[in-house]
Design a protein around this motif. Structure first.
Motif, short mmCIF file in Angstrom:
data_model
loop_
_atom_site.label_atom_id
_atom_site.label_comp_id
_atom_site.label_asym_id
_atom_site.label_seq_id
_atom_site.Cartn_x
_atom_site.Cartn_y
_atom_site.Cartn_z
N ARG B 103 0.80 -1.40 0.01
CA ARG B 103 -0.11 -0.02 -0.09
C ARG B 103 0.77 1.39 -0.07
O ARG B 103 0.69 2.15 -0.89
CB ARG B 103 -0.84 -0.17 1.02
N GLY B 104 1.88 1.33 0.92
CA GLY B 104 2.70 2.36 0.98
C GLY B 104 3.69 2.58 -0.37
O GLY B 104 3.60 3.95 -0.91
N LEU B 105 3.97 1.55 -1.02
CA LEU B 105 4.73 1.79 -1.97
C LEU B 105 3.81 1.97 -3.39
O LEU B 105 4.32 2.68 -4.19
CB LEU B 105 5.55 0.36 -2.51
N THR B 106 2.59 1.60 -3.32
CA THR B 106 1.77 2.25 -4.31
C THR B 106 1.54 3.68 -4.17
O THR B 106 1.31 4.22 -5.35
CB THR B 106 0.41 1.50 -4.04
N ARG B 107 1.42 4.02 -3.11
CA ARG B 107 1.10 5.62 -2.99
C ARG B 107 2.36 6.23 -3.21
O ARG B 107 2.27 7.37 -3.88
CB ARG B 107 0.77 6.03 -1.39
N TYR B 108 3.49 5.74 -2.84
CA TYR B 108 4.61 6.63 -3.33
C TYR B 108 4.79 6.59 -4.75
O TYR B 108 5.17 7.83 -5.28
CB TYR B 108 5.97 5.55 -2.71
N ARG B 110 2.45 6.43 -6.87
CA ARG B 110 1.55 7.19 -7.46
C ARG B 110 1.93 8.51 -7.39
O ARG B 110 1.82 9.37 -8.29
CB ARG B 110 0.13 7.20 -6.78
N GLY B 111 2.85 9.13 -6.25
CA GLY B 111 3.19 10.23 -6.05
C GLY B 111 4.35 10.49 -7.39
O GLY B 111 4.43 11.75 -7.81
N VAL B 112 5.19 9.39 -7.43
CA VAL B 112 6.08 9.77 -8.55
C VAL B 112 5.56 9.85 -10.03
O VAL B 112 5.92 11.05 -10.57
CB VAL B 112 7.25 8.60 -8.71
N GLY B 160 -3.77 2.53 -11.80
CA GLY B 160 -4.36 2.84 -13.22
C GLY B 160 -4.72 4.12 -13.56
O GLY B 160 -5.35 5.07 -12.60
N ALA B 161 -4.95 4.62 -14.89
CA ALA B 161 -5.34 5.72 -15.15
C ALA B 161 -6.84 5.82 -15.42
O ALA B 161 -7.62 6.86 -15.38
CB ALA B 161 -4.68 6.42 -16.43
#
Lengths: 207, 371
Positions: B103-108, B110-112, B160-161
């Motif tokens: 979850r944390g890495l997905t949020r990161y 997404r930020g990138v 996803g977009a």
């Protein structure tokens, strides 16, 4: 403890017969107990080595799967195995070990693990699944063995209680009662004889 | 043996090199050989100037090899402390399970993606090149749930977009979806029976779509990358297909067109022993390197190394763009490096949670973009 019976010859014969039967039963049960113990020990040895094998293989499978899992997200793993294609049939039968009814499982695999992408999933998935495929029958067999051990242990406990009951309660009390009746009958016989002798001496004194 | 490029020009031929002008240098070193077709007008590259500037700053916050070494040696708790030194740490604070790490890495990530998306020219296809993977994943998850007659909750990724609701709607009414998702659903509806055939269909469309996007972007480097990714995917399928005893028909269905090695050639080799395949594919350096590795006796090496080596191969390509000062390539490299970084951190943390020894973790890790 003596059995509460009328001390007569009929009871004595009956009790002697019961003692003989009890002794024969005791011997048979003791033989059964020995055999059960032998089987029990063999099963423990077998299941011990089977457990070691399963644990080693399981650890290997978990390690490979952990490596594969680390390469993709949880959602990708879930998606990969969302539609399982392999079917496992388990047939439950029954077998007897020294008169003990034990369940017996037969498993059959149908199809392969054709449910995930060969492009986007890590290659280690294949090996992890192969390990799990080999593991499943081993685990079921181990479960069967350990259940047999549990059932045999129950049977051994039951048989030992019977053997002990015969050896330390029934047979001694039967024997004690037999001795008691025999002594009682002897005493009665002696008493009659004394009475007869007394009567005879009284008769000869009168005549 | 490497072939000389068909079109090449010496950028300093017009006078910058007196030795060359005087004929004292007979041939040029490789790094001066430039494919003429690859020279693009400078104004095209300058469009990415702002984004490249941002990327150069963000690159300083990426994981480097020293930090990776410290992560490998640390226990799980300390690894999180080490990650706190960089931006990623914020997203992983308090994580204690594999799901929380994801979850944390997905949020990161997404930020990138969003920080770069804002800086890119509006007509750039770069973001879609990276994000379409998650859309295809979500579509695949929804279609698989349809096959099973269940709900796709727990299978969907959050990067996803395309809105998940739209994908769900599109699964039963493909007209609502943009291309190539629409075509994917239509092909699925025609009659895909097994889940693996669905996987094959979606993966094929995904890789082809990436190649299409790369061509639209117009960068020869990104096109090469997409083609190499197709090659590696095809090779992976061939090798796994051999191990899993898949028939040639399945391979014909699943191999993707567009790579450097023609699909027909791979199909011809399918069934040959690995040594023969290596010999026949030796002109493709990465192919023979990867094929040779799959013959390793150690199963763990063989299994983890294939994915690692193929990712490293792509990272090697990406690292070559470090010399490009402006253009789509540095941004592409940063995004790819970001994905690689997330993968590395996930591997290390999950391996720590599962008590995998540091030596095994090291063997799994990929080459870093930032040394």
């Amino acid at each position: 403890m003596r059995i509460n019976v009328n001390p007569n010859r009929m009871e004595l014969l009956k009790l002697r017969r019961r003692t003989a039967i009890a002794k024969r039963g005791h011997k048979l049960l003791k033989d059964k107990l020995d055999e059960l113990m032998k089987r029990f020990m063999a099963l423990i040895r077998e299941s011990g080595s089977a457990r070691e094998k399963v644990e080693a293989k399981l650890q290997e499978a978990y390690t490979i799967f952990s490596i594969a899992r680390a390469e993709v997200t949880a959602e990708e793993v879930e998606e990969a195995f969302a539609v399982p294609s392999a079917v496992l049939d388990v047939e439950v039968g029954e077998k007897r070990i020294m008169g003990v009814k034990a369940p017996h499982f037969e498993i059959r695999f149908q199809g392969g693990y054709d449910c995930y992408s060969l492009t986007t999933t890590p290659m280690a998935f294949d090996a992890a699944l192969e390990h799990y495929r080999e593991l499943l029958p081993m685990m079921i067999e181990l479960g069967e063995k350990e259940n047999n051990i549990r059932l045999l242990a129950i049977e051994i406990e039951k048989t030992r209680r019977r053997v002990n009951a015969l050896e330390y309660v029934l047979i001694p009390s039967l024997e004690e009662t037999v001795v008691y009746i025999s002594m009682k009958l002897d005493e009665m016989e002696r008493s009659y004889r004394t009475q007869l002798m007394k009567i005879k001496s009284m008769q000869s004194a009168v005549s | 043996m490497s072939k000389a490029p068909k079109y090449h020009v010496n950028p300093i031929k017009s006078g910058a090199s007196p030795q060359f002008r005087e004929g004292r240098v007979k041939s040029l070193p490789d790094f001066l050989m430039i494919d003429l077709k690859r020279i693009k007008p400078f104004h095209n590259a300058v469009r990415y100037g702002y984004a490249v500037g941002r990327v150069r700053v963000l690159e300083t916050q990426m994981i480097n090899s020293q930090r990776v070494e410290r992560l490998i040696e640390a226990d799980f708790e300390n690894a999180l402390y080490i990650l706190d030194e960089i931006t990623m740490g914020e997203y992983l604070r308090g994580a204690s399970s594999a799901k929380e790490i994801d979850r944390g890495l997905t949020r990161y990530l997404r930020g990138v993606y969003s920080s770069i998306a804002q800086a890119l020219p509006v007509d750039s296809m770069l973001m879609e090149f990276f994000v379409c993977r998650y859309d295809f994943h979500n579509l695949k998850a929804i279609l698989k749930a349809m096959m099973e007659g269940g709900e796709p909750e727990g299978l969907l990724g959050g990067l996803g977009a395309i809105e998940v609701d739209l994908l769900r709607k599109g699964a039963s009414d493909p007209v609502a979806l943009p291309s190539p998702y629409k075509e994917t659903v239509q092909e699925f509806a025609v009659g895909v029976e097994s889940p693996q055939l669905l996987d094959t269909l979606v993966d094929k469309n995904y890789l082809s779509h990436r190649l299409f996007l790369a061509r639209r972007e117009g960068s020869p480097f990104i096109i090469d990358f997409a083609r190499a990714a197709i090659d590696l995917a095809n090779l992976k399928q061939v090798l796994r297909g051999r191990l899993l005893s898949k028939d040639k028909g399945f391979m014909e269905e699943s191999l993707v067109q567009g790579g450097f090695v023609p699909v027909g050639r791979l199909l011809d080799l399918y069934g040959d022993p690995v040594e023969v395949m290596i010999k026949k594919l030796e002109s493709n350096i990465y192919y023979s390197r990867l094929l040779a590795m799959t013959e390793s006796v150690d199963e763990a090496v063989r299994l983890t190394d294939f994915d690692r080596k193929s990712d490293d191969q792509l990272m090697e390509m990406v690292s070559a763009t470090k010399r490009i000062s402006v253009g789509a390539e540095p941004i592409f490299a940063y995004l790819r490096a970001g994905e690689n970084e997330v993968l590395m951190v996930r591997m290390i943390l999950i391996a720590k949670l599962n008590n995998i020894p540091p030596a095994s973790i090291e063997r799994m890790l990929r080459t870093l973009y930032i040394e």
